[in-house]
Scaffold this motif. Structure first.
Motif, PDB file in Angstrom:
ATOM      1  N   UNK A   1       0.832  -1.201   0.000  1.00  0.00           N
ATOM      2  CA  UNK A   1       0.000   0.000   0.000  1.00  0.00           C
ATOM      3  C   UNK A   1       0.865   1.248   0.000  1.00  0.00           C
ATOM      4  N   UNK A   2       0.420   2.287  -0.685  1.00  0.00           N
ATOM      5  CA  UNK A   2       1.144   3.562  -0.623  1.00  0.00           C
ATOM      6  C   UNK A   2       1.158   4.080   0.809  1.00  0.00           C
TER       7      UNK A   2
ATOM      8  N   UNK B   1       3.916   6.420  -3.139  1.00  0.00           N
ATOM      9  CA  UNK B   1       4.409   5.085  -3.439  1.00  0.00           C
ATOM     10  C   UNK B   1       5.674   5.318  -4.244  1.00  0.00           C
ATOM     11  N   UNK B   2       6.791   5.462  -3.535  1.00  0.00           N
ATOM     12  CA  UNK B   2       8.050   5.820  -4.200  1.00  0.00           C
ATOM     13  C   UNK B   2       8.526   4.730  -5.147  1.00  0.00           C
TER      14      UNK B   2
ATOM     15  N   UNK C   1      15.377  10.814 -10.818  1.00  0.00           N
ATOM     16  CA  UNK C   1      16.051   9.513 -10.856  1.00  0.00           C
ATOM     17  C   UNK C   1      16.370   8.947  -9.478  1.00  0.00           C
ATOM     18  N   UNK C   2      16.250   9.725  -8.433  1.00  0.00           N
ATOM     19  CA  UNK C   2      16.526   9.243  -7.083  1.00  0.00           C
ATOM     20  C   UNK C   2      15.234   9.108  -6.267  1.00  0.00           C
ATOM     21  N   UNK C   3      14.110   8.833  -6.934  1.00  0.00           N
ATOM     22  CA  UNK C   3      12.802   8.724  -6.295  1.00  0.00           C
ATOM     23  C   UNK C   3      12.389  10.014  -5.605  1.00  0.00           C
ATOM     24  N   UNK C   4      12.963  11.122  -6.016  1.00  0.00           N
ATOM     25  CA  UNK C   4      12.573  12.415  -5.454  1.00  0.00           C
ATOM     26  C   UNK C   4      11.468  13.026  -6.312  1.00  0.00           C
TER      27      UNK C   4
ATOM     28  N   UNK D   1      13.169  18.015  -1.749  1.00  0.00           N
ATOM     29  CA  UNK D   1      12.347  16.884  -1.336  1.00  0.00           C
ATOM     30  C   UNK D   1      13.226  15.883  -0.612  1.00  0.00           C
ATOM     31  N   UNK D   2      12.749  15.415   0.545  1.00  0.00           N
ATOM     32  CA  UNK D   2      13.512  14.417   1.287  1.00  0.00           C
ATOM     33  C   UNK D   2      12.582  13.620   2.187  1.00  0.00           C
ATOM     34  N   UNK D   3      12.757  12.296   2.171  1.00  0.00           N
ATOM     35  CA  UNK D   3      12.065  11.401   3.093  1.00  0.00           C
ATOM     36  C   UNK D   3      13.119  10.629   3.873  1.00  0.00           C
ATOM     37  N   UNK D   4      12.887  10.504   5.189  1.00  0.00           N
ATOM     38  CA  UNK D   4      13.799   9.740   6.038  1.00  0.00           C
ATOM     39  C   UNK D   4      13.145   9.543   7.400  1.00  0.00           C
TER      40      UNK D   4
END
Length: 189
Positions: free
Chosen positions: A20-21, A59-60, A112-115, A139-142
């Protein structure tokens, strides 16, 4: 037994791709929108909205997502109570009749980096809807280092003509072009 293990191992990539997303809800202390415009040729004025609600679904892995934003028009903040009242009045935002500005994405573009690199959608102000593309400048997810849960953040910007939304009073003295900015941090549900 070997056939069952082999079948299980083969089904893992399918189960992963059907995951799931992830849904993220805005951190109210770190999410707001502001706008800037040319004031009589003297300066670029910057005003903001202090109450912004946003939900992001990502949903990366499959590079799809959705963004929904609702801005409380009563939360406009110019630094001047008089100008706040003017912007809330029927002359501009007509906050009593149109209490929210909304943005609903129609497409997210990924790098290209899922950003996320841009968000296309529909901006609605005073009941008038127009397409808007926001360019994502960060953009950043962590994992959030203090809250210990997944978090994403972004900064984005886009341009609109205020006259397109029945906000064109005093054009051309006060510039018609508005630059919108969004800063958002969101925590995984």
């Amino acid at each position: 037994m070997k056939k069952m293990v082999a079948a299980l191992l083969c089904s893992l990539p399918l189960a992963w791709s059907l995951a799931a997303p992830e849904v993220y809800e805005r951190d109210p202390d770190h999410t707001f929108a502001w706008f800037e415009f040319n004031h009589l040729g003297y300066s670029m004025q910057r005003d903001r909205f202090d109450k912004v609600d946003a939900t992001v679904t990502l949903d990366l892995e499959n590079q799809v997502g959705n963004v929904e934003v609702a801005i409380d028009v009563q939360s406009v903040s110019t630094g001047s109570r008089m100008f706040d009242r003017v912007l809330r009045s029927e002359t501009f935002f007509d906050a009593n009749k149109f209490p929210q500005i909304t943005f609903k994405s129609t497409r997210l573009s990924f790098g290209k980096f899922d950003d996320v690199t841009s968000v296309e959608g529909i901006l609605t102000v005073k009941g008038i809807s127009r397409p808007l593309t926001l360019t994502v400048t960060h953009f950043k997810c962590m994992m959030h280092p203090m809250l210990r849960k997944p978090a994403c953040g972004l900064n984005a910007t886009g341009k609109v003509s205020r006259s397109d939304f029945n906000l064109g009073r005093f054009v051309p003295l006060i510039g018609d072009e508005i630059t919108l900015h969004v800063s958002m941090e969101a925590l995984k549900r």
